[in-house]
Scaffold this motif. Structure first.
Motif, PDB file in Angstrom:
ATOM      1  N   THR A  97      -0.237  -3.538  -5.465  1.00 36.11           N
ATOM      2  CA  THR A  97      -0.891  -2.454  -6.462  1.00 36.11           C
ATOM      3  C   THR A  97      -0.564  -1.219  -5.632  1.00 36.11           C
ATOM      4  N   GLY A  98      -0.763  -0.964  -4.284  1.00 34.08           N
ATOM      5  CA  GLY A  98      -0.676   0.297  -3.397  1.00 34.08           C
ATOM      6  C   GLY A  98       0.849   0.962  -3.538  1.00 34.08           C
ATOM      7  N   GLY A  99       1.776   0.004  -4.269  1.00 36.61           N
ATOM      8  CA  GLY A  99       3.137   0.482  -4.542  1.00 36.61           C
ATOM      9  C   GLY A  99       4.102   0.944  -3.325  1.00 36.61           C
ATOM     10  N   LEU A 100       4.822   1.652  -3.246  1.00 38.88           N
ATOM     11  CA  LEU A 100       5.929   2.060  -2.314  1.00 38.88           C
ATOM     12  C   LEU A 100       5.564   3.475  -1.609  1.00 38.88           C
ATOM     13  N   VAL A 101       5.454   3.481  -0.394  1.00 37.02           N
ATOM     14  CA  VAL A 101       5.383   5.098   0.367  1.00 37.02           C
ATOM     15  C   VAL A 101       6.653   5.208   0.908  1.00 37.02           C
ATOM     16  N   ILE A 102       7.290   6.213   0.760  1.00 31.64           N
ATOM     17  CA  ILE A 102       8.666   6.548   1.311  1.00 31.64           C
ATOM     18  C   ILE A 102       8.523   7.776   2.337  1.00 31.64           C
ATOM     19  N   ALA A 149      13.384  10.873   2.791  1.00 30.61           N
ATOM     20  CA  ALA A 149      12.372  10.871   1.803  1.00 30.61           C
ATOM     21  C   ALA A 149      12.496  12.420   1.382  1.00 30.61           C
ATOM     22  N   GLU A 150      12.826  13.006   1.655  1.00 32.81           N
ATOM     23  CA  GLU A 150      13.155  14.608   1.071  1.00 32.81           C
ATOM     24  C   GLU A 150      14.210  14.708   0.057  1.00 32.81           C
ATOM     25  N   THR A 151      14.939  13.619   0.079  1.00 31.14           N
ATOM     26  CA  THR A 151      16.142  13.599  -0.871  1.00 31.14           C
ATOM     27  C   THR A 151      15.525  13.957  -2.445  1.00 31.14           C
ATOM     28  N   GLU A 152      16.030  14.813  -2.893  1.00 28.21           N
ATOM     29  CA  GLU A 152      15.606  15.257  -4.114  1.00 28.21           C
ATOM     30  C   GLU A 152      15.803  13.970  -5.260  1.00 28.21           C
ATOM     31  N   GLY A 153      14.899  13.651  -6.198  1.00 24.93           N
ATOM     32  CA  GLY A 153      15.173  12.586  -7.312  1.00 24.93           C
ATOM     33  C   GLY A 153      14.845  11.135  -6.738  1.00 24.93           C
ATOM     34  N   LEU A 154      14.519  11.154  -5.315  1.00 28.82           N
ATOM     35  CA  LEU A 154      14.190   9.770  -4.737  1.00 28.82           C
ATOM     36  C   LEU A 154      13.087   9.119  -5.224  1.00 28.82           C
ATOM     37  N   GLN A 155      11.910   9.824  -5.409  1.00 29.90           N
ATOM     38  CA  GLN A 155      10.922   9.207  -6.027  1.00 29.90           C
ATOM     39  C   GLN A 155      10.978   8.540  -7.276  1.00 29.90           C
ATOM     40  N   ALA A 156      11.438   9.359  -8.184  1.00 33.37           N
ATOM     41  CA  ALA A 156      11.976   8.946  -9.754  1.00 33.37           C
ATOM     42  C   ALA A 156      12.800   7.773  -9.412  1.00 33.37           C
ATOM     43  N   GLY A 200       5.893   0.296 -10.589  1.00 34.15           N
ATOM     44  CA  GLY A 200       4.963   0.666  -9.395  1.00 34.15           C
ATOM     45  C   GLY A 200       4.896   1.904  -9.124  1.00 34.15           C
ATOM     46  N   PRO A 201       3.846   2.315  -8.622  1.00 39.05           N
ATOM     47  CA  PRO A 201       3.682   3.650  -7.912  1.00 39.05           C
ATOM     48  C   PRO A 201       4.624   3.940  -6.676  1.00 39.05           C
ATOM     49  N   VAL A 202       5.271   5.303  -6.554  1.00 40.23           N
ATOM     50  CA  VAL A 202       5.858   5.594  -5.318  1.00 40.23           C
ATOM     51  C   VAL A 202       5.442   6.715  -4.988  1.00 40.23           C
ATOM     52  N   ARG A 203       5.284   6.944  -3.678  1.00 38.03           N
ATOM     53  CA  ARG A 203       4.720   8.287  -3.174  1.00 38.03           C
ATOM     54  C   ARG A 203       5.898   8.766  -1.893  1.00 38.03           C
ATOM     55  N   ILE A 204       6.183   9.960  -1.867  1.00 36.04           N
ATOM     56  CA  ILE A 204       6.939  10.556  -0.619  1.00 36.04           C
ATOM     57  C   ILE A 204       5.702  10.971   0.077  1.00 36.04           C
ATOM     58  N   ALA A 205       5.805  10.509   1.354  1.00 37.76           N
ATOM     59  CA  ALA A 205       4.592  10.667   2.221  1.00 37.76           C
ATOM     60  C   ALA A 205       4.984  11.506   3.402  1.00 37.76           C
ATOM     61  N   LEU A 218      -2.352  20.267  11.556  1.00 33.27           N
ATOM     62  CA  LEU A 218      -1.093  19.846  12.164  1.00 33.27           C
ATOM     63  C   LEU A 218      -0.032  20.967  11.809  1.00 33.27           C
ATOM     64  N   PRO A 219       0.573  21.364  13.177  1.00 35.51           N
ATOM     65  CA  PRO A 219       1.638  22.657  13.079  1.00 35.51           C
ATOM     66  C   PRO A 219       2.503  22.584  11.991  1.00 35.51           C
ATOM     67  N   THR A 220       2.730  23.664  11.155  1.00 35.39           N
ATOM     68  CA  THR A 220       3.517  23.420   9.990  1.00 35.39           C
ATOM     69  C   THR A 220       5.261  22.791  10.255  1.00 35.39           C
ATOM     70  N   GLN A 221       5.579  23.314  11.509  1.00 34.77           N
ATOM     71  CA  GLN A 221       6.833  22.688  11.490  1.00 34.77           C
ATOM     72  C   GLN A 221       6.958  21.220  11.810  1.00 34.77           C
ATOM     73  N   LEU A 222       5.498  20.349  11.647  1.00 34.96           N
ATOM     74  CA  LEU A 222       5.672  18.892  12.043  1.00 34.96           C
ATOM     75  C   LEU A 222       5.264  18.141  10.737  1.00 34.96           C
ATOM     76  N   ARG A 223       4.847  19.335   9.816  1.00 39.21           N
ATOM     77  CA  ARG A 223       4.536  18.671   8.366  1.00 39.21           C
ATOM     78  C   ARG A 223       5.735  18.129   7.718  1.00 39.21           C
ATOM     79  N   LYS A 224       6.425  17.413   7.887  1.00 37.38           N
ATOM     80  CA  LYS A 224       7.676  16.823   7.340  1.00 37.38           C
ATOM     81  C   LYS A 224       7.887  15.363   7.643  1.00 37.38           C
ATOM     82  N   PRO A 225       8.482  14.580   6.599  1.00 32.94           N
ATOM     83  CA  PRO A 225       8.550  13.192   6.803  1.00 32.94           C
ATOM     84  C   PRO A 225       9.307  12.757   7.846  1.00 32.94           C
ATOM     85  N   THR A 226      10.247  13.445   8.610  1.00 35.38           N
ATOM     86  CA  THR A 226      10.940  13.018   9.516  1.00 35.38           C
ATOM     87  C   THR A 226      10.053  13.077  10.866  1.00 35.38           C
TER      88      THR A 226
END
Ligand SMILES: Nc1ncnc2c1ncn2[C@@H]1O[C@H](COP(=O)(O)OP(=O)(O)OP(=O)(O)O)[C@@H](O)[C@H]1O
Ligand SMILES: [Mg+2]
Length: 418
Positions: free
Chosen positions: A321-326, A331-338, A346-351, A359-367
């Motif tokens: 039920t919680g779906g997929l979290v990428i 994860a930043e690839t455009e169109g990946l969530q769709a 099911g639900p998909v979220r880019i995390a 959290l410093p801005t430069q660390l706010r990335k999925p990498t």
């Protein structure tokens, strides 16, 4: 003055080595003090293949982090591990009459969890034993049995295993920088720690960290880790496919992929064009963005189907039920969530990494999910003994036998889901 305690994570990825230094503030909050991100060398699909190159990358990453803490000392680090050598199994074990006093104390519980330690041969090490739940006198899904009176208590645990030689190489690579490894943490667990919400874990969720060389999968059920696995496919393959399709070198393909890549090119306008820069004397070219997306789409479909296969291997028929979290760099690839929604339902979220205020801005990335998760995991589990052998600290006896738990009867069921 009391010596300041620093928490340091080292994420040894296929694309980058990232160290993050933090301390715990007066209110118990985590404060990031500095980071060191350097290009990775000598890692193939999450596994060290050239130790000298990896040692050099870790050293320069730690030196960069060190600059942020002046004379502060980085003495121990939490290091991430990945690679297809990572396997898992879920075990069940029980004890009758857990204590003389009749109720279950913390010591009995610890012994019980240790009793879930599987018999592994010398080529493997146990990385994690994570209790999934307890059964107390037939009452199932007990989260914390401490303090309960009981005739019998059973534990179910998720056990993560790794190849002993690979883990030893990771420790050796880090310790060459004159810091000790406080604990090795499987990357998928770290990324899950930094990205998943409590609700997602309770509902059941599949988390995948798609990096440069691997896709680390962790599945949670009823609040606990249930299945972990590593798929040897990541962004480098996407770049290689694009390089072949566009007849350009890897570095050019990487630049185009990050800027213009798309996972679902059919949703792009047919007339959208991008410029392939000139390289090695070749003139610049104009190509349709849809054409760039085609090889990326094909590889990502294949990868998402492999994720679905892992979901089935874990014993689930479909996405929970919680779906997929990428998360992870890809994860930043455009169109990946769709695309993921289309393939898995099911639900998909880019995390992005969460759980740290400010959290410093430069660390706010999925990498950076794995690196941040290593810190969060380290703080949560500080003081726990390391489970693997590496010559000095160990839970294993001198003859290399697993420590015997105090229990009435031995292991009951061993369910391999790896
Ligand atoms: N904006 C973006 N769009 C698409 N892909 C991206 C983007 N930014 C980074 N990537 C890709 O992410 C990958 C790197 O991800 P990450 O930093 O998570 O890898 P890593 O942790 O070093 O590797 P691994 O975990 O596989 O060992 C590269 O393939 C890179 O091309
Ligand atoms: Mg990674």
């Amino acid at each position: 003055m009391a010596k300041e305690i620093f928490y340091t994570a080292v994420d040894i990825g296929t694309s980058k080595v990232c160290s993050i230094v933090a301390r715990v503030g007066t209110e118990g909050e985590l404060k990031i003090l500095g980071t060191g991100v350097v290009e990775s060398q000598g890692v193939q699909k999450g596994r060290i293949e050239n130790i000298e190159e990896v040692q050099a990358a870790i050293r320069s990453s730690l030196e960069e982090s060190q600059r942020y803490i002046g004379r502060g000392v980085i003495s121990g680090v939490y290091a991430g591990v990945s690679g297809t050598h990572i396997t898992c199994l879920n075990t069940k074990d029980f004890v009758d009459y857990p204590s003389d006093s009749g109720h279950i104390g913390p010591d009995q519980l610890r012994d019980l969890i240790e009793s879930a330690f599987p018999q592994v041969d010398d080529s493997q090490e146990v990385l994690h034993i994570i209790p999934i739940g307890y059964q107390v006198d037939g009452l199932t899904a007990v989260r914390n049995p401490v303090g309960l009176h009981a005739g019998q208590v059973q534990v179910e645990a998720h056990v993560v295993l790794g190849d002993a030689a690979v883990l030893r190489n990771t420790i050796k690579a880090v310790e060459a920088s004159k810091v000790s490894v406080k604990s090795l943490v499987v990357q998928s667990l770290a990324s899950a720690e930094a990205t998943l919400t409590g609700d997602e874990r309770e509902m059941g969720v599949v988390m995948v960290d798609i990096g440069g060389g691997t896709s680390d999968v962790m599945i949670y059920r009823q609040g606990s880790p249930w299945y972990s696995s590593v798929i040897p496919v990541g962004g480098n393959q996407l770049t290689r496919d694009l390089a072949v399709a566009m007849r350009v070198p890897f570095y050019v393909a990487e630049e185009i992929k990050v800027k213009w890549g798309h996972a679902l090119p059919e949703t792009l306008r047919g007339d959208e064009e991008v410029v392939v820069p000139s390289f090695q004397g070749q003139p610049r070219r104009v190509v349709k963005r849809r054409d760039l997306g085609a090889p990326l789409h094909a590889r990502l479909v294949e990868l998402l189907k492999l994720v679905l296969l892992r979901v089935r291997q874990s014993g689930l028929r479909q996405l929970p039920t919680g779906g997929l979290v990428i998360t992870g760099g890809c994860a930043e690839t455009e169109g990946l969530q769709a695309l993921a929604q289309k393939i898995l339902g099911g639900p998909v979220r880019i995390a992005y990494p969460r759980g740290i205020a400010g959290l410093p801005t430069q660390l706010r990335k999925p990498t950076f999910s794995a690196g941040i998760g290593l810190l969060l995991w380290g703080i949560k589990h500080q003081g726990e003994k390391r489970r693997y052998r590496n010559g000095h600290r160990t839970l294993w006896g001198a003859k290399g036998k697993p420590k015997q738990a105090k229990k009435e009867r031995g292991a009951e069921t061993r369910v391999s889901v790896g």
